[in-house]
Write an enzyme that holds these catalytic residues in place. Structure first.
Site, PDB file in Angstrom:
ATOM      1  N   LYS A  50       0.844  -1.202   0.000  1.00 18.06           N
ATOM      2  CA  LYS A  50       0.000   0.000   0.000  1.00 18.06           C
ATOM      3  C   LYS A  50       0.882   1.255   0.000  1.00 18.06           C
ATOM      4  CE  LYS A  50      -0.167  -0.215   5.032  1.00 18.06           C
ATOM      5  NZ  LYS A  50      -0.924  -0.661   6.206  1.00 18.06           N
ATOM      6  N   ARG A  72     -10.977  -0.342  14.861  1.00 16.50           N
ATOM      7  CA  ARG A  72     -10.751   0.433  13.636  1.00 16.50           C
ATOM      8  C   ARG A  72     -11.639  -0.242  12.585  1.00 16.50           C
ATOM      9  NH1 ARG A  72      -4.728   1.182  11.141  1.00 16.50           N
ATOM     10  NH2 ARG A  72      -5.216  -0.896  10.382  1.00 16.50           N
ATOM     11  N   TYR A 117      14.465  31.076   6.990  1.00 17.50           N
ATOM     12  CA  TYR A 117      13.396  31.940   7.498  1.00 17.50           C
ATOM     13  C   TYR A 117      13.578  32.202   8.980  1.00 17.50           C
ATOM     14  CZ  TYR A 117      10.937  30.765   3.151  1.00 17.50           C
ATOM     15  OH  TYR A 117      10.577  30.595   1.847  1.00 17.50           O
ATOM     16  N   MET A 126      10.141  24.508   1.690  1.00 17.93           N
ATOM     17  CA  MET A 126       9.353  23.542   0.924  1.00 17.93           C
ATOM     18  C   MET A 126      10.232  22.662   0.030  1.00 17.93           C
ATOM     19  SD  MET A 126       6.122  24.094  -1.659  1.00 17.93           S
ATOM     20  CE  MET A 126       5.129  24.926  -0.432  1.00 17.93           C
TER      21      MET A 126
HETATM   22  C1  LIG Z   1      -0.186  -1.709   6.781  1.00 14.12           C
HETATM   23  C2  LIG Z   1      -0.825  -2.985   7.165  1.00 14.12           C
HETATM   24  C3  LIG Z   1      -0.059  -4.118   7.464  1.00 14.12           C
HETATM   25  C4  LIG Z   1       1.445  -4.092   7.542  1.00 14.12           C
HETATM   26  O1  LIG Z   1       1.804  -3.929   8.894  1.00 14.12           O
HETATM   27  P1  LIG Z   1       3.345  -3.713   9.331  1.00 14.12           P
HETATM   28  O2  LIG Z   1       3.275  -3.454  10.771  1.00 14.12           O
HETATM   29  O3  LIG Z   1       3.808  -2.540   8.543  1.00 14.12           O
HETATM   30  O4  LIG Z   1       4.030  -4.976   8.977  1.00 14.12           O
HETATM   31  C5  LIG Z   1      -0.715  -5.302   7.717  1.00 14.12           C
HETATM   32  N1  LIG Z   1      -2.057  -5.370   7.697  1.00 14.12           N
HETATM   33  C6  LIG Z   1      -2.829  -4.296   7.446  1.00 14.12           C
HETATM   34  C7  LIG Z   1      -4.305  -4.427   7.459  1.00 14.12           C
HETATM   35  C8  LIG Z   1      -2.238  -3.073   7.193  1.00 14.12           C
HETATM   36  O5  LIG Z   1      -3.013  -2.003   6.947  1.00 14.12           O
END
Ligand SMILES: *Cc1c(COP(=O)(O)O)cnc(C)c1O
Length: 369
Positions: free
Chosen positions: A32, A130, A260, A308
């Site tokens: 992801k 969640r 800045y 930036m």
């Molecule tokens: C991001 C995610 C993972 C990965 O978890 P890590 O702690 O980064 O290994 C696993 N399962 C779900 C549902 C996630 O959203």
């Protein structure tokens, strides 16, 4: 000017370390957020070649992008809006996480209309509060899933859950989640559902909590080489180095205000180096005053505020010239800061540092094998 060099051999090594803990269904490589910033397709390819069996992403767009890149491995997605109808998802053979009866109905309907079968992973909230179905809704979810399965519209391939406290194997909330998952399995079995895959473990749980391994693990941060358990070293190798070429240097006298504000005034004669990486590229503004880059293996603090597009480093008496590399982070083997260092300086976790590296920073892939 700036690049993120991704070491695909490190991804391969980390995959082998994590996959060694996996149950019979293997390891899902979680790619992801563009592979935590490393490039989803490239990471997916390397991980699949070295032992991963599944791919995991958050969104429909991310899943379809993997298919468009030619990745055909089993793939799970877990976030979508209530308006999603899953035509493209089912046509692409992508598995869907389901935590409520509404999505089951939509999937069954689309499968019926399009002559496909929806592969679902029932997501159970075991205490993280969640995503996923809360315990009160399990019976209903299981009974509808069973009904649609009997009608040949969907296949329940997995039951799964996510852990909120996997870093500490003795955390009572973690152990309560595992007990709750056992309850869910029993409730599913009582409803006639015994899917082939149970998956709960993230990187931390896979590496140190055998009880959470079940049939498959979902590895994110460990795949990218960040040690997921504070104080423990599983030999993972950090896969990303972010660096930029110094654009100019200048000598300045004591009492010179930099950037800045200025928030920073030189207390001696020194040299400054301009580096084209700023907060739009993922250098956390909040880390100024603590953070440093490395130049020639020497730590050089950021002088003044992060802009930036650029930062100024105080390089002292290092005889640095324009064109040399300033390293934001890397594996830490040559004096450079690590992702964990930046997370500490910015008061965040390594995940946010990695995913914060902006799209403007060109990704480059290096692999020896
Ligand atoms: C991001 C995610 C993972 C990965 O978890 P890590 O702690 O980064 O290994 C696993 N399962 C779900 C549902 C996630 O959203």
């Amino acid at each position: 000017m700036a690049e993120a060099v991704v070491d695909l051999d490190a991804i391969a090594h980390n995959t082998r370390v994590l996959a060694a803990t996996a149950g019979p269904a293997g390891m899902m490589a979680v790619v992801k957020a563009d592979g935590f910033g490393h490039g989803a397709a490239e990471v997916a390819r390397a991980a699949l070649r070295h032992g991963a069996t599944w791919l995991g992403v958050a969104s429909v767009a991310e899943a379809l992008a993997l298919r468009a890149a030619g990745l055909t491995a089993p793939t799970l997605l877990w976030l979508y809006p209530p308006t999603e109808t899953f035509e493209e998802v089912l046509a692409a053979g992508i598995d869907v996480s389901v935590g409520g009866v509404e999505a089951l109905e939509v999937l069954a309907d689309t499968a019926d209309r399009t002559g496909t079968v929806a592969n679902v992973h029932l997501k159970l909230d075991t205490g993280m509060s969640r995503g996923g179905a809360p315990a009160e809704e399990w019976a209903q979810l299981f009974s509808w899933a069973r009904k649609f399965e009997n009608a040949g519209l969907l296949r329940v391939r997995a039951l799964w859950s996510h852990l909120a406290n996997a870093e500490n194997p003795r955390n009572p909330r973690l152990l309560a989640q595992l007990d709750e998952f056992d309850q869910a399995r029993q409730a599913a079995a009582a409803a006639g559902l015994e899917p082939p895959i149970l998956h709960v473990a993230n990187s931390a749980a896979a590496l140190q909590l055998p009880r959470a391994r079940f049939d498959m693990l979902r590895a994110g941060i460990g795949l990218y080489g960040i040690e997921p358990v504070p104080g423990r070293d599983f030999g993972l190798r950090s896969a990303m180095t972010v660096r930029a070429q110094i654009l100019l240097t200048k000598r300045v006298p004591a009492g010179t205000g930099v950037s800045y504000g200025p928030d920073f005034v030189t207390d001696r004669e020194t040299a400054l180096a301009l580096v084209p990486l700023g907060f739009a590229d993922g250098v956390p503004r909040h880390a100024a005053g603590r953070a440093s880059f490395s130049v020639r293996g020497v730590r050089c603090p950021i002088a003044g505020r992060v802009s930036m597009d650029q930062v100024v480093l105080d390089v002292g008496d290092l005889p640095v010239r324009a064109g040399e590399w300033a390293v934001m982070f890397g594996p830490g083997k040559a004096g450079e800061p690590t992702v964990a260092d930046w997370a500490g300086w910015a008061g965040t976790n390594p995940h946010e540092i990695l995913t914060g590296i902006g799209a403007r920073v060109a990704r480059r892939y290096e692999s020896i094998r």
